[in-house]
Motif scaffolding. Structure first.
Motif, mmCIF file in Angstrom:
data_model
loop_
_atom_site.group_PDB
_atom_site.id
_atom_site.type_symbol
_atom_site.label_atom_id
_atom_site.label_comp_id
_atom_site.label_asym_id
_atom_site.label_seq_id
_atom_site.Cartn_x
_atom_site.Cartn_y
_atom_site.Cartn_z
ATOM 1 N N VAL A 11 17.037 41.646 39.398
ATOM 2 C CA VAL A 11 17.750 42.771 40.005
ATOM 3 C C VAL A 11 18.358 42.599 41.174
ATOM 4 O O VAL A 11 19.505 42.911 41.819
ATOM 5 C CB VAL A 11 17.156 43.928 39.732
ATOM 6 N N GLN A 12 17.581 41.659 42.139
ATOM 7 C CA GLN A 12 17.925 41.557 43.342
ATOM 8 C C GLN A 12 18.907 40.796 43.745
ATOM 9 O O GLN A 12 20.028 41.113 44.340
ATOM 10 C CB GLN A 12 16.576 41.182 44.344
ATOM 11 N N LYS A 13 18.925 39.580 42.757
ATOM 12 C CA LYS A 13 20.192 38.529 42.971
ATOM 13 C C LYS A 13 21.272 39.317 42.448
ATOM 14 O O LYS A 13 22.501 39.015 43.024
ATOM 15 C CB LYS A 13 19.589 37.282 42.367
ATOM 16 N N TYR A 14 21.278 40.301 41.371
ATOM 17 C CA TYR A 14 22.369 41.037 40.875
ATOM 18 C C TYR A 14 23.001 41.804 41.868
ATOM 19 O O TYR A 14 24.270 41.906 42.078
ATOM 20 C CB TYR A 14 22.105 41.627 39.620
ATOM 21 N N LEU A 15 22.119 42.295 42.519
ATOM 22 C CA LEU A 15 22.496 43.381 43.673
ATOM 23 C C LEU A 15 23.365 42.831 44.830
ATOM 24 O O LEU A 15 24.396 43.123 45.409
ATOM 25 C CB LEU A 15 21.553 44.520 44.133
ATOM 26 N N ASN A 16 22.770 41.418 45.087
ATOM 27 C CA ASN A 16 23.264 40.791 46.285
ATOM 28 C C ASN A 16 24.526 40.108 45.971
ATOM 29 O O ASN A 16 25.345 39.838 46.609
ATOM 30 C CB ASN A 16 22.242 39.739 46.663
ATOM 31 N N TYR A 17 24.583 39.800 44.651
ATOM 32 C CA TYR A 17 25.888 38.796 44.053
ATOM 33 C C TYR A 17 26.974 39.849 43.609
ATOM 34 O O TYR A 17 28.072 40.139 44.620
ATOM 35 C CB TYR A 17 25.392 38.105 42.995
ATOM 36 N N SER A 18 26.999 40.647 42.767
ATOM 37 C CA SER A 18 28.517 41.082 42.216
ATOM 38 C C SER A 18 28.094 41.864 40.958
ATOM 39 O O SER A 18 27.523 41.291 39.942
ATOM 40 C CB SER A 18 29.581 40.247 42.378
ATOM 41 N N PRO A 19 28.537 43.065 40.788
ATOM 42 C CA PRO A 19 28.760 43.422 39.456
ATOM 43 C C PRO A 19 29.711 42.890 38.877
ATOM 44 O O PRO A 19 30.523 42.082 39.254
ATOM 45 C CB PRO A 19 29.252 45.132 39.783
ATOM 46 N N VAL A 20 29.992 43.190 37.419
ATOM 47 C CA VAL A 20 30.976 42.334 36.584
ATOM 48 C C VAL A 20 32.075 42.955 36.496
ATOM 49 O O VAL A 20 32.355 44.238 36.358
ATOM 50 C CB VAL A 20 30.410 42.276 35.087
ATOM 51 N N TYR A 21 33.332 42.316 36.836
ATOM 52 C CA TYR A 21 34.583 43.074 36.908
ATOM 53 C C TYR A 21 35.321 42.544 35.719
ATOM 54 O O TYR A 21 35.382 41.330 35.450
ATOM 55 C CB TYR A 21 35.214 43.128 38.044
#
Length: 702
Positions: free
Chosen positions: A309-319
């Protein structure tokens, strides 16, 4: 045509719309003309013809094994290729005739039973059963993609036992869907299943069935159907070498892009690879820097393929590209709700009657009860419903045992829920497919349901998708083959046996080839794979399961991008069929009677990857042959239209296999290059240039 001895041909079941007005009578007559033009009804049924011959079993099993294996192998490769069953239909004919001429007519005794090595002329029933058995090979590859995804992308090697049992289970579930709903989607005469018409046309042409009748009925060209097939097929075979190998730019003939290869507007307007209309299209998912989304940054083997979850928040949502998002989610949602509402409005009485009929047939066919099993359309005994129920029980056991014993995260209740999804959507999907030859996708719906029920579990997501969606596709093909057997006077019990044998043979061949390929092809399922075996379909499934399995629908629809608005398409789709239904009843002779909301919405589900070229060519060819030629040259259309279709299908299939094996697979294509092989690659259309640049900050969104 079939007789009407069975109660399943009751007028209440068959004619679920009134035939009292002139437009409906004209529609019925039009359907009869179409069937006769496809060769259906030209020959009388001969109940003495041998069906389950040694010749049929030998040729059918060999083709099933070989083609199932090759199609599984080719699904791992890019560019991929499919050996269609129409190719098998064409190749099986000379083999059957050769057997007829060469093998001696010896009788082989087996106690009180015996069989003949050569029972006489190679007939249409044997030929069609060979086609049906090999037809399983076309969709065995659907399950192979999911098995590849689990083993090569998620690193879980469940072994041969799991692979065989789960593949066979999904086959059997699809088989049960077709069998249980046969009285709804196969028996009715106004469901003609247009996908089989080219098969019947080719079969009757090859076997010279009713040719004298055809010649005397139509005042048109004197050339026979077989000669026309040979000429059209040869011409198509020769021509296909140009767009497929010699001059590939012809397959994407976007000459405005060749003239202005760097002009983004021109390429997006006229491009046929990534351009369509006024909207920019691409086929990847993206991150907030406009680059391809790197799933490995948020999910990897170190975390057990659970979302960090933390890496997801730091990286990017899916566009997602706007058209991809609107279509694959918005239109898909609208199509599903429209399909259910339309089915209730248009077919509720018919489906209720058919459901009651299934219960009656089941009770009457149980052991110990007075048998009410009637004869089928050939005069032979019909398949009892309890046969299919036994198959359902076996399929359910295999599926639950597989997911529980090998622990693929999809629990027993997930299997049951996936089967419920298949049961709900199968009848309306089959009715649409039986009338339009169009498959409406419910794959995203299955992914989202699995994402809510099994959050963060990617393996559960892929197997829920397999059992809930792929089984319905297999069920559609099984029902289509049942209709083909109905048209060709093949007894249903013999068909039942042939389909069961084909499932087993296709499963063993597919699993065997898949394991050999994954263990022996260098670099398989990577960009460095030899001969292009990069597993493109499994890669796509992998990315999709990461979105809905790892990230999950809750996070996907709750972010700041605004994708939650797409959920309103469920409401829009549910509303649209209602006014159309009442307007068609109020004005039965108006255009509203021809408006089909689920078909219209579902037809757009192929955008992307389909482009304006696909829809445009489909419209031109459809209007030309389905309306103009049929209206102005009906005799020619009746005699040659479906023969032309089968000639084009089979010749392109043969040419595609030959070109792949002799040119691309051997590497000979690497030494062939000229302007026609490169011009379309030097355009913004081919390179998918974006119209808007990334903002100065390097990212878009908040």
């Amino acid at each position: 045509m079939a007789d009407e001895k069975s109660p399943e041909y009751d007028e209440k079941v068959i004619q679920h719309s009134s035939k009292s007005d002139e437009s409906d009578r004209a529609e019925t007559e039009s359907q009869i003309e179409v069937l006769r033009a496809a060769g259906i009804g030209l020959g009388e049924n001969d109940p003495t013809e041998p069906v389950l011959t040694l010749r049929m079993w030998m040729i059918g099993i060999v083709f099933c094994l070989v083609v199932s294996g090759l199609n599984t192998l080719y699904t791992l490769r890019t560019p991929s290729i499919t050996i269609s069953a129409s190719v098998v239909l064409l190749l099986a004919y000379p083999l059957g005739k050769l057997w007829e001429k060469v093998i001696p007519d010896w009788s082989v005794p087996l106690g009180s039973w015996s069989f003949s090595l050569n029972p006489g002329p190679f007939n249409t029933k044997e030929h069609v059963l060979i086609y049906i058995m090999s037809n399983l090979s076309v969709y065995v590859r659907l399950g192979a993609d999911v098995l590849t995804e689990q083993q090569m992308f998620y690193g879980y090697r469940a072994g041969w036992g799991f692979q065989i049992l789960i593949t066979l289970a999904t086959f059997l579930i699809g088989f049960c869907l077709a069998g249980l709903f046969r009285s709804i989607v196969v028996v009715p005469k106004d469901l003609i299943w247009p996908g089989v018409l080219s098969v019947t046309a080719l079969t009757t042409t090859l076997h010279n069935v009713g040719q004298d009748q055809v010649q005397s009925s139509f005042n048109t060209w004197k050339i026979s159907r077989f000669a026309f097939f040979a000429i059209a097929g040869t011409a198509s075979f020769c021509w296909y070498w140009f767009p497929d190998f010699i001059f590939p730019a012809l397959s994407t003939f976007s000459f405005p892009c060749w003239i202005a290869p760097k002009n983004k507007v021109v390429n997006q307007l006229f491009g046929m690879t990534s351009g369509m209309g006024l909207l920019p299209i691409t086929f990847d998912l993206f991150d907030n820097a406009g680059k391809t989304y790197s799933a490995k940054k948020i999910v990897n083997s170190a975390t057990g393929y659970k979302l960090d979850v933390q890496k997801y928040l730091n990286y990017s949502p899916v566009y997602m590209p706007i058209v991809y998002g609107l279509n694959m989610m918005g239109l898909s949602f609208a199509t599903l709700s429209a399909l259910l509402v339309w089915s209730f409005l248009e077919h509720r009485h018919f489906m209720a009657d058919a459901a009651r009929r299934i219960v009656q047939l089941l009770k009457g066919s149980l052991p110990g009860r007075t048998s009410t099993v009637q004869n089928d359309e050939t005069g032979a005994k019909e398949v009892p419903v309890w046969w299919y129920l036994i198959v359902c029980a076996v399929a359910l056991f295999l599926a639950i045992f597989s997911v529980e014993y090998w622990d693929v995260e999809l629990r027993w209740y997930g299997v049951l829920l996936a089967i419920v999804v298949a049961l709900v959507f199968y009848p309306p999907l089959a009715i649409v497919y039986a009338t339009s030859n169009l498959k409406i996708n419910i794959d995203i719906f299955c992914r989202i349901v699995a994402g809510f029920v099994f959050p963060g579990k990617v393996l559960a997501n892929i197997w829920f998708f397999d059992i809930g969606y792929i089984t319905t596709i297999k069920g559609l093909y099984f029902a289509q083959d049942m209709k083909l057997a109905y048209y060709c006077h093949i007894p249903q019990r013999q068909l039942f046996l042939v389909q069961c044998v084909g499932m087993v043979m296709g499963t063993l061949s597919s699993v065997g080839v898949l394991n050999w390929s994954l263990d022996n092809i260098s670099g398989v399922c990577t960009s460095a794979a030899s001969n292009g075996f990069s597993c493109p379909y499994s890669t796509t499934h992998f990315n999709t399961s990461l979105i809905w399995g790892a990230i999950g629908p809750r996070r996907f629809f709750s972010n700041h991008i605004g994708y939650s608005a797409l959920l309103y398409f469920f409401i829009i789709g549910a509303i649209l069929p209602i006014p159309v239904y009442y307007l068609s009843r109020r004005y039965p002779n108006s255009m509203w009677k021809k408006v089909h909301i689920p078909l219209f919405l579902g037809g757009l589900n192929y955008l992307p990857p389909a482009t304006g070229m696909n829809y445009g060519s489909w419209a031109v060819i459809g209007l030309t042959f389905g309306w103009i030629v049929r209206k102005r040259a009906f005799a020619w259309w009746s005699k040659y239209n479906f023969v032309l279709s089968s000639a084009l299908d089979s010749s392109v299939g043969v040419a595609g296999v030959l070109i792949f094996l002799t040119v691309f697979f051997t590497g000979a294509s690497k030494h062939f290059s000229w302007w026609g092989t490169k011009v379309y690659k030097d355009t913004c259309d081919y390179k998918s240039c974006a119209y808007l640049a990334i903002p100065e900050g390097g990212k878009f969104g908040v």
